[in-house]
Motif scaffolding. Structure first.
Motif, PDB file in Angstrom:
ATOM      1  N   THR A 269      -3.000 -10.734   9.096  1.00 31.66           N
ATOM      2  CA  THR A 269      -4.171 -10.221   8.380  1.00 31.66           C
ATOM      3  C   THR A 269      -3.770  -9.120   7.403  1.00 31.66           C
ATOM      4  O   THR A 269      -4.334  -9.015   6.307  1.00 31.66           O
ATOM      5  N   ALA A 270      -2.797  -8.300   7.790  1.00 24.77           N
ATOM      6  CA  ALA A 270      -2.309  -7.250   6.879  1.00 24.77           C
ATOM      7  C   ALA A 270      -1.711  -7.872   5.621  1.00 24.77           C
ATOM      8  O   ALA A 270      -1.903  -7.350   4.504  1.00 24.77           O
ATOM      9  N   LEU A 271      -0.998  -8.983   5.777  1.00 24.58           N
ATOM     10  CA  LEU A 271      -0.448  -9.673   4.601  1.00 24.58           C
ATOM     11  C   LEU A 271      -1.565 -10.140   3.673  1.00 24.58           C
ATOM     12  O   LEU A 271      -1.450 -10.066   2.443  1.00 24.58           O
ATOM     13  N   PHE A 272      -2.651 -10.627   4.260  1.00 23.79           N
ATOM     14  CA  PHE A 272      -3.793 -11.051   3.457  1.00 23.79           C
ATOM     15  C   PHE A 272      -4.363  -9.881   2.664  1.00 23.79           C
ATOM     16  O   PHE A 272      -4.612  -9.982   1.455  1.00 23.79           O
ATOM     17  N   PHE A 273      -4.548  -8.742   3.336  1.00 22.88           N
ATOM     18  CA  PHE A 273      -5.164  -7.590   2.671  1.00 22.88           C
ATOM     19  C   PHE A 273      -4.234  -6.948   1.631  1.00 22.88           C
ATOM     20  O   PHE A 273      -4.696  -6.202   0.770  1.00 22.88           O
ATOM     21  N   GLN A 274      -2.935  -7.222   1.719  1.00 27.10           N
ATOM     22  CA  GLN A 274      -2.026  -6.755   0.675  1.00 27.10           C
ATOM     23  C   GLN A 274      -2.362  -7.368  -0.685  1.00 27.10           C
ATOM     24  O   GLN A 274      -2.020  -6.816  -1.730  1.00 27.10           O
ATOM     25  N   LYS A 275      -3.038  -8.496  -0.661  1.00 23.26           N
ATOM     26  CA  LYS A 275      -3.388  -9.204  -1.897  1.00 23.26           C
ATOM     27  C   LYS A 275      -4.766  -8.809  -2.420  1.00 23.26           C
ATOM     28  O   LYS A 275      -5.212  -9.330  -3.438  1.00 23.26           O
ATOM     29  N   GLN A 285      -6.807  -1.638   7.614  1.00 20.59           N
ATOM     30  CA  GLN A 285      -7.924  -2.561   7.406  1.00 20.59           C
ATOM     31  C   GLN A 285      -7.803  -3.762   8.340  1.00 20.59           C
ATOM     32  O   GLN A 285      -8.775  -4.184   8.970  1.00 20.59           O
ATOM     33  N   ALA A 286      -6.598  -4.292   8.445  1.00 15.88           N
ATOM     34  CA  ALA A 286      -6.366  -5.440   9.315  1.00 15.88           C
ATOM     35  C   ALA A 286      -6.585  -5.070  10.777  1.00 15.88           C
ATOM     36  O   ALA A 286      -7.168  -5.836  11.549  1.00 15.88           O
ATOM     37  N   LEU A 287      -6.121  -3.879  11.162  1.00 15.81           N
ATOM     38  CA  LEU A 287      -6.264  -3.450  12.551  1.00 15.81           C
ATOM     39  C   LEU A 287      -7.730  -3.324  12.947  1.00 15.81           C
ATOM     40  O   LEU A 287      -8.116  -3.658  14.067  1.00 15.81           O
ATOM     41  N   LYS A 288      -8.558  -2.856  12.022  1.00 20.17           N
ATOM     42  CA  LYS A 288      -9.992  -2.732  12.311  1.00 20.17           C
ATOM     43  C   LYS A 288     -10.586  -4.085  12.673  1.00 20.17           C
ATOM     44  O   LYS A 288     -11.345  -4.213  13.641  1.00 20.17           O
ATOM     45  N   ILE A 306      -3.969   7.404  18.150  1.00 21.86           N
ATOM     46  CA  ILE A 306      -2.603   6.872  18.211  1.00 21.86           C
ATOM     47  C   ILE A 306      -2.177   6.368  16.833  1.00 21.86           C
ATOM     48  O   ILE A 306      -1.050   6.621  16.385  1.00 21.86           O
ATOM     49  N   TYR A 307      -3.069   5.676  16.156  1.00 19.44           N
ATOM     50  CA  TYR A 307      -2.736   5.157  14.821  1.00 19.44           C
ATOM     51  C   TYR A 307      -2.404   6.309  13.863  1.00 19.44           C
ATOM     52  O   TYR A 307      -1.420   6.245  13.117  1.00 19.44           O
ATOM     53  N   ARG A 309      -1.323   9.256  14.551  1.00 19.30           N
ATOM     54  CA  ARG A 309      -0.074   9.912  14.915  1.00 19.30           C
ATOM     55  C   ARG A 309       1.157   9.067  14.520  1.00 19.30           C
ATOM     56  O   ARG A 309       2.155   9.588  14.037  1.00 19.30           O
ATOM     57  N   VAL A 310       1.051   7.749  14.709  1.00 19.75           N
ATOM     58  CA  VAL A 310       2.198   6.874  14.429  1.00 19.75           C
ATOM     59  C   VAL A 310       2.382   6.654  12.936  1.00 19.75           C
ATOM     60  O   VAL A 310       3.504   6.683  12.415  1.00 19.75           O
ATOM     61  N   PHE A 311       1.258   6.440  12.204  1.00 21.69           N
ATOM     62  CA  PHE A 311       1.353   6.089  10.788  1.00 21.69           C
ATOM     63  C   PHE A 311       1.072   7.263   9.845  1.00 21.69           C
ATOM     64  O   PHE A 311       1.133   7.110   8.625  1.00 21.69           O
ATOM     65  N   ASN A 312       0.719   8.433  10.433  1.00 20.56           N
ATOM     66  CA  ASN A 312       0.457   9.619   9.646  1.00 20.56           C
ATOM     67  C   ASN A 312      -0.648   9.393   8.609  1.00 20.56           C
ATOM     68  O   ASN A 312      -0.574   9.856   7.469  1.00 20.56           O
ATOM     69  N   GLN A 313      -1.655   8.657   9.012  1.00 21.82           N
ATOM     70  CA  GLN A 313      -2.830   8.450   8.159  1.00 21.82           C
ATOM     71  C   GLN A 313      -4.004   8.097   9.054  1.00 21.82           C
ATOM     72  O   GLN A 313      -3.826   7.578  10.159  1.00 21.82           O
ATOM     73  N   GLU A 314      -5.210   8.350   8.597  1.00 16.43           N
ATOM     74  CA  GLU A 314      -6.396   8.038   9.377  1.00 16.43           C
ATOM     75  C   GLU A 314      -6.666   6.541   9.350  1.00 16.43           C
ATOM     76  O   GLU A 314      -6.356   5.856   8.372  1.00 16.43           O
ATOM     77  N   LEU A 315      -7.216   6.077  10.458  1.00 15.74           N
ATOM     78  CA  LEU A 315      -7.533   4.666  10.565  1.00 15.74           C
ATOM     79  C   LEU A 315      -8.742   4.325   9.687  1.00 15.74           C
ATOM     80  O   LEU A 315      -9.735   5.026   9.717  1.00 15.74           O
TER      81      LEU A 315
END
Length: 315
Positions: A269-275, A285-288, A306-307, A309-315
């Motif tokens: 899904t993340a690959l899809f949203f990259q487009k 976006q995909a994780l949601k 957790i997201y 902290r790991v990715f240094n950005q808000e979900l």
């Protein structure tokens, strides 16, 4: 299966490059071909695969495969069957399942009469195939009692079909899957509706396999093959493992986890949203859509923290 019914590639050819060059029986085409699962791109885990192949060849009639949701219990069975050309007759357990759903029943035919339609159990027995009984710990134990004689290796008598007696063909196996080991303790881990299974029934399941999520290097490789980026794959798995730890923890327990199936879907899904130009963070976006929107009220803030902290950005 007899010798003239099979061809013999090796377990190394079919399942894993670390396996020895030992031949593995693959059936020729047969009348139950439409029930053979489709082969997919699949990563076999050596240890559990080797043990499962050993059971399939030498271990007897039945087994239970237990493990968390989305850990690959049914996939293991279907992928081995697809490469062995074994038909699989699947049943998904639920609390309203009846014996007729397994054995079969009369249905109307085009001539205005009735014809007996075999259920998955007699079809598996007739074909020498696999009865794959998913989520068996959701089934009322009283329904499963009728399977005891078959699990003992005796023929099946279909009293509804004029007492027809079905003797299983060679190769017939019963494989049950569950999120628990039949002790009725699934509620604590978010598996609603799981029941305590009859001890007499459990005693007839000859082997029990415990299947957890794949080893980290395997999951990283799976994610990386989709995302095309090892660093992102490592970050994604770090996030996933922290969510799983929160799910299994006593103090910070949340009812939600992230399965391997969901990890794969998240990556795709993340690959899809990259487009999609308007989406600034395809991963979040995909994780949601794949995980967060169906998480529990207690789980969402923990997953979000957790997201961040790991990715240094808000979900």
């Amino acid at each position: 299966m007899t010798e003239h019914d099979v061809t013999n590639p090796t377990v190394q050819d079919l399942f894993h490059p670390s396996f020895p060059q030992i031949s593995w029986p693959v059936r020729d085409e047969h009348e139950f071909q439409k029930y053979v699962p489709a082969k997919t791109e699949y990563t076999f885990r050596p240890e559990i695969t080797a043990d499962f192949l050993g059971w399939l060849q030498f271990g007897g009639l039945s087994c239970l495969i237990s493990g968390p949701t989305g850990s690959g219990k049914s996939s293991l069975v279907n992928e081995v069957a697809s490469r062995s050309n074994i038909p699989v007759f699947a049943v998904v357990g639920h609390n309203r399942l009846e014996w007729l759903d397994l054995a079969g029943q009369y249905i109307p035919n085009a001539a205005g009469g009735f014809v007996y339609e075999y259920g998955p159990l007699p079809l598996a027995m007739k074909s020498g195939g696999i009865l794959l009984f998913d989520e068996i710990d959701l089934v009322d134990p009283s329904t499963l009692v009728a399977m005891n004689s078959v699990l003992d290796g005796r023929p099946l008598t279909l009293s509804a079909n004029d007492g027809e007696v079905i003797t299983p063909e060679e190769g017939f196996r019963i494989i049950a899957t569950s999120n628990t080991t039949g002790h009725g303790d699934g509620e604590a881990y978010g598996y609603s509706g799981t029941l305590r299974m009859s001890r007499a029934f459990m005693n007839r399941l000859q082997w029990t396999f415990m299947v957890d999520y794949p080893e980290p290097d395997v999951e990283i490789r799976i994610i990386s093959e989709i995302m095309g980026n090892d660093d992102i794959a490592i970050q994604m798995l770090k996030f996933v493992n922290e969510v799983r730890a929160a799910h299994m923890g006593e103090e910070t327990h949340i009812p939600d986890t992230v399965s391997t199936r969901e990890v794969i879907e998240w990556a795709k899904t993340a690959l899809f949203f990259q487009k999609v130009p308007r989406v600034k963070s395809p991963l979040s976006q995909a994780l949601k859509y794949v995980v967060v929107n169906k998480a529990s009220r207690d789980g969402r803030p923990v997953i979000s923290e957790i997201y961040q902290r790991v990715f240094n950005q808000e979900l």
